[in-house]
Scaffold this active site. Sequence first.
Site, PDB file in Angstrom:
ATOM      1  N   SER A 125      -6.138  -2.981   6.481  1.00 28.87           N
ATOM      2  CA  SER A 125      -5.092  -1.960   6.334  1.00 28.87           C
ATOM      3  C   SER A 125      -5.717  -0.615   6.011  1.00 28.87           C
ATOM      4  O   SER A 125      -6.802  -0.548   5.410  1.00 28.87           O
ATOM      5  CB  SER A 125      -4.172  -2.381   5.184  1.00 28.87           C
ATOM      6  OG  SER A 125      -3.426  -1.293   4.701  1.00 28.87           O
ATOM      7  N   TYR A 149      -3.996  -4.119  -3.579  1.00 32.54           N
ATOM      8  CA  TYR A 149      -3.901  -4.594  -2.191  1.00 32.54           C
ATOM      9  C   TYR A 149      -5.030  -4.004  -1.346  1.00 32.54           C
ATOM     10  O   TYR A 149      -5.736  -4.734  -0.631  1.00 32.54           O
ATOM     11  CB  TYR A 149      -2.538  -4.181  -1.622  1.00 32.54           C
ATOM     12  CG  TYR A 149      -2.341  -4.485  -0.162  1.00 32.54           C
ATOM     13  CD1 TYR A 149      -2.025  -5.770   0.260  1.00 32.54           C
ATOM     14  CD2 TYR A 149      -2.432  -3.475   0.797  1.00 32.54           C
ATOM     15  CE1 TYR A 149      -1.816  -6.047   1.611  1.00 32.54           C
ATOM     16  CE2 TYR A 149      -2.223  -3.741   2.143  1.00 32.54           C
ATOM     17  CZ  TYR A 149      -1.924  -5.028   2.538  1.00 32.54           C
ATOM     18  OH  TYR A 149      -1.724  -5.294   3.866  1.00 32.54           O
ATOM     19  N   LYS A 153      -8.124  -5.997   0.497  1.00 31.74           N
ATOM     20  CA  LYS A 153      -8.401  -5.876   1.933  1.00 31.74           C
ATOM     21  C   LYS A 153      -9.836  -5.364   2.153  1.00 31.74           C
ATOM     22  O   LYS A 153     -10.533  -5.828   3.059  1.00 31.74           O
ATOM     23  CB  LYS A 153      -7.387  -4.938   2.594  1.00 31.74           C
ATOM     24  CG  LYS A 153      -5.997  -5.542   2.741  1.00 31.74           C
ATOM     25  CD  LYS A 153      -5.988  -6.729   3.712  1.00 31.74           C
ATOM     26  CE  LYS A 153      -4.598  -7.280   3.976  1.00 31.74           C
ATOM     27  NZ  LYS A 153      -4.634  -8.527   4.789  1.00 31.74           N
TER      28      LYS A 153
END
Lengths: 330, 330
Positions: A125, A149, A153
């Site tokens: 992402s 997050y 990632k």
Amino acid sequence: MRILVLGAAGMLARKLTERLARDGVLGGERLTHASLVDIVEPWRPAATTFEVETLVADLAEPGVAGDLVASRPDLIFHLAAVVSGEAEADLEKGYRVNLDGTRLLLDAVRKVGRGYRPRVVFTSSIAVFGAPFPAVIGDDQCTTPLTSYGTQKAIGELLLSDYTRRGFLDGVGIRLPTICVRPGKPNRAASGFFSSIIREPLNGEEAVLPVPDEVRHWFASPRAAVGFLLQAATLESGALGDRPCLTMPGLTATVAAQIAALRRVAGEEVARRIRREPDETIRRIVAGWPGGFDARRARGLGFRAETDFEEIIRVYVEDELGGRLARAGS
Amino acid sequence: MRILVLGAAGMLARKLTERLARDGVLGGERLTHASLVDIVEPWRPAATTFEVETLVADLAEPGVAGDLVASRPDLIFHLAAVVSGEAEADLEKGYRVNLDGTRLLLDAVRKVGRGYRPRVVFTSSIAVFGAPFPAVIGDDQCTTPLTSYGTQKAIGELLLSDYTRRGFLDGVGIRLPTICVRPGKPNRAASGFFSSIIREPLNGEEAVLPVPDEVRHWFASPRAAVGFLLQAATLESGALGDRPCLTMPGLTATVAAQIAALRRVAGEEVARRIRREPDETIRRIVAGWPGGFDARRARGLGFRAETDFEEIIRVYVEDELGGRLARAGS
């Protein structure tokens, strides 16, 4: 060709599976078997020319990944993840699913051995990046995430790269733009409103905009994202050298430009269904996000996205509303 | 002030502990207690004004980290690591010690709670970077490691940054240059020869040079590295904003320049003790390493290193040979 899809109940995986079911082939190879796996019952395509198996399993449970790769799938789509809002709210869950799950998968592939070296497509992402940013964000931008997050990632990218370099697998990590317009209900991603402010008004409902109109961000449609996944799956092995993770193309737009595009496509009445309700937490998260990328490397490798936001809205209308646009008041 | 040193049997930790024992204070605060921990018996300083406890424990074993931080040390030096050569040779050991060990430590700190937020100084490495490089490598260089060791250190940086951002601890990650001249026996770092070709000749022994003379790399002495650790320990909280990991200063030198400096300091006879024996594996690893950095950010924050390689050799002679240089033949 045998395929394994992890996170198969998610929106993007569903669209990917639909597309694979329709095509029956990938990169010139006939599909023979697909395992669709998620923590809830995955969506199953109606008619396929290949065998489909659905499984409810938790990748972060020890032993699960080993069972899933024992049949040596040639291609693995790893889309299983806890989204940004939830990973920020529940630290342990985010690390467990996004870090441990990914690591267990890569280790399970490694342990199969005997020449097994599948293509693993990992959805990363743009959340791996964090402000401050240069004016144009190039392919060499450093990964300094500002969310858990994004951290998870970025760690997944590092693991994928190391395991690819060592020859345990053939990884391709694609950093997805914010996918917009997402169909269905909002998920717990902090980026959810970027879709809501288009989707809800088009469906006759009110949407809440928690950030100022000047916020600029990086978008691609779900249809473009499926294209990225297929392109990543069929890239020539070795095309990415020692850097198997790359930023996907997209388009840059402000919230104001999103709303203007909605107005042009669906009319003023529809655009008026957006209600401004500032949310300081979301505003602060989004302030650390990038506005736009160069993405030269991915474009050079054949990855393609939309080029204006009206096109993104029209993709939603075509793919989700059957092409029918009910203009407000008509 | 209570201190915890992890990896306390290592060369750098020993020098750090010696220095702390000599000073008795750090950043104006009196030291009261030091726990020195490693998987082998840590070195214990002779005379200290504070309590010293040595422990043999494996940070990667569940429960160990929790026990170590239960006494709420104010400052943690995390230097425990498997070095580059070994992490490349033994994948599972490298990930276990360098990734799991670090994560268990950070999680143990997080779980103490009740306002506990220690400074955690993490020794990262320039191995987080991988070729190709720009001519001048700035502080925003992307982390694309080409070894498992570099991957594990880059992951450690991401975890440290996320846990710092979330307020669980107050992390400072310092990317050490190759430390040269290391005293003692060679370790399993692929970079070991950079020290050997100076150290062994000075000690009357032959050294093997496995790479071409043109190889350029980035160095600081053990004495400078101890300075980095102390500076990192006493930096003002918040001085690093959202990017708590930074590249340390050093000096750039080719192997040829190293040898020329050795010749100037110790004479031709000594320099002739270097035997060229090309090793393709080491050459390939080293080819992916950086030659020199800008390190502007660290210099701006008061981190200091040597500026020419002769100085690095003189530091070795002073600190390890008691200042006595036995010129060959004399």
